[in-house]
Design a protein around this motif. Structure first.
Motif, short mmCIF file in Angstrom:
data_model
loop_
_atom_site.label_atom_id
_atom_site.label_comp_id
_atom_site.label_asym_id
_atom_site.label_seq_id
_atom_site.Cartn_x
_atom_site.Cartn_y
_atom_site.Cartn_z
N ARG A 60 0.83 -1.20 0.00
CA ARG A 60 0.00 0.00 0.00
C ARG A 60 0.87 1.25 0.00
N ARG A 61 0.34 2.34 -0.56
CA ARG A 61 1.07 3.60 -0.60
C ARG A 61 0.32 4.70 0.14
N THR A 62 -0.72 4.32 0.87
CA THR A 62 -1.39 5.26 1.76
C THR A 62 -1.61 4.56 3.09
N GLY A 63 -1.54 5.31 4.18
CA GLY A 63 -1.70 4.72 5.49
C GLY A 63 -3.16 4.54 5.87
N PRO A 64 -3.42 3.72 6.86
CA PRO A 64 -4.80 3.53 7.33
C PRO A 64 -5.35 4.76 8.04
N ASP A 65 -4.46 5.63 8.52
CA ASP A 65 -4.89 6.87 9.17
C ASP A 65 -4.85 8.01 8.16
N PRO A 66 -5.82 8.93 8.19
CA PRO A 66 -5.78 10.08 7.27
C PRO A 66 -4.50 10.89 7.48
N PHE A 67 -3.87 11.28 6.37
CA PHE A 67 -2.65 12.08 6.49
C PHE A 67 -3.05 13.49 6.92
N PRO A 68 -2.41 14.02 7.96
CA PRO A 68 -2.87 15.29 8.55
C PRO A 68 -2.52 16.50 7.69
N PRO A 69 -3.16 17.63 7.94
CA PRO A 69 -2.76 18.89 7.28
C PRO A 69 -1.29 19.18 7.58
N HIS A 70 -0.64 19.88 6.65
CA HIS A 70 0.81 20.06 6.78
C HIS A 70 1.24 21.34 6.07
N ARG A 71 2.43 21.78 6.41
CA ARG A 71 3.04 22.94 5.77
C ARG A 71 4.55 22.74 5.77
N LEU A 72 5.22 23.42 4.85
CA LEU A 72 6.68 23.30 4.72
C LEU A 72 7.37 24.52 5.30
N VAL A 73 8.38 24.28 6.14
CA VAL A 73 9.26 25.35 6.61
C VAL A 73 10.52 25.30 5.76
N PRO A 74 10.73 26.27 4.85
CA PRO A 74 11.90 26.22 3.95
C PRO A 74 13.21 26.40 4.72
#
Length: 333
Positions: A24-38
């Motif tokens: 599988r390439r997706t987890g059983p848990d929803p992937f959470p919201p995210h942001r990138l710190v450059p």
């Protein structure tokens, strides 16, 4: 810092089939919201959080960076002159730095001064020092991913299927001990909350192991035959453990363990870049100290691959990567 390829010395190693989760390439848990710190540098292999909530990481030009996770403000604390990998914040706020070429270092974040803690073991230079953890009494446990291959030739240790890594311990008096050897690419390491045991993963061993501090010759495998390749680990509140999963399992790589040594020696002649093609995914696991998986977060549509570091602080989860010039911030699951 490329070094000549050492001779490959493969062995036959039969691994169990990967678990169904590996496909599988997706987890059983929803992937959470995210942001990138450059970041101004590339490939923050590990990420830790200091007492003031600032992020620390080492990038591939040798710098140790400190970042405000809210504003993104960044400063350079020091340059090791090598390649910093795992970091660990000490009780006195100093920072242990595992440098792949210089050994185990200690950084004073206030002055930027670097001091060598361990640069050799039994008279042999310490190369490919990967990760470290420190107890309240000053005892340091650290991993050496391979005694045969340097960071720039790490794929050789994987192709060999020969365990050439070690778990090491430095006592407060400076004495260094080899606790376990013959390990398959040992990497992330941390202590349990009560400091009665050490937990570490083997990237090419696909497992999480618990080592009692008072009985280090009696290790216990907590998670075996993982669906991906674990990298750095970090402890969170409540006895939880975060594991960075750098890439899914590669069935061809597993099967190479049963091929004739001459075939892998032939492959070893190829350019390294042709031998290192990890699956592109964003993946972290959260497990209990008993090895029970609490959260399994994976996504293939996030532009942040090869997750090698993970840390939790104040409700946020921070990811480091060998693929990006930034740190990914996840909302808590």
């Amino acid at each position: 810092m490329a070094h000549p390829k050492p001779p490959l010395d493969p062995v036959v190693r039969r691994l169990p089939p990967p678990p169904p989760r590996a496909a599988r390439r997706t987890g059983p848990d929803p992937f959470p919201p995210h942001r990138l710190v450059p970041l101004s540098g590339h490939a923050p292999e590990d990420v830790v959080v200091d007492a003031n909530g600032r992020l620390l990481c080492g990038v591939d030009d040798g710098r140790i960076l400190r970042i405000d996770p809210v504003t993104g403000a960044e400063e350079t604390l020091a340059t090791t002159g090598g390649r910093p990998l795992g970091l660990e914040v000490c009780p006195d706020h100093a920072v242990l730095v595992c440098d792949a070429y210089r050994g185990l270092l200690r950084l004073d974040p206030g002055t930027g001064a670097l001091a060598t803690v361990v640069d050799s073991v039994d008279g042999t230079p310490l190369r490919f020092c990967s990760n470290a953890t420190i107890a309240r009494d000053g005892t340091i446990w650290f991993t050496q991913s391979s005694t045969r291959h340097d960071l720039d030739r790490y794929i050789g240790a994987v192709l060999e299927h020969r365990g050439s890594g070690r778990l090491l311990r430095r006592d407060p008096d400076g004495t260094v001990h080899v606790v376990l050897d013959g390990l398959h690419f040992p990497n992330g390491v941390t202590l349990t909350e009560d400091e009665t045991a050490v937990l570490f993963v083997e990237t090419d061993g696909y497992r999480l192991t618990r080592v009692p501090v008072e009985a280090p010759d009696a290790p216990e495998v907590l998670l075996d035959n993982l669906p991906g390749m674990p990298d750095n680990v970090s402890r969170a509140h409540g006895g939880r453990l975060w594991i960075a999963m750098v890439t899914p399992r590669n069935r061809l790589l597993d099967r190479l363990g049963t091929t004739p040594p001459w075939l892998r020696k032939l492959l070893w002649r190829l350019p390294t870049r042709l031998l290192t093609m990890p699956g592109r995914t964003t993946w972290v696991l959260c497990v209990g100290e008993d090895g029970r998986i609490l959260h399994d977060l994976q996504a293939d549509d996030v532009d942040f691959h090869m997750v090698t570091g993970v840390a939790e602080h104040d409700g946020g989860v921070y990811l480091g990567s060998l693929d990006r010039s930034g740190i990914l911030v996840l909302d808590p699951p």
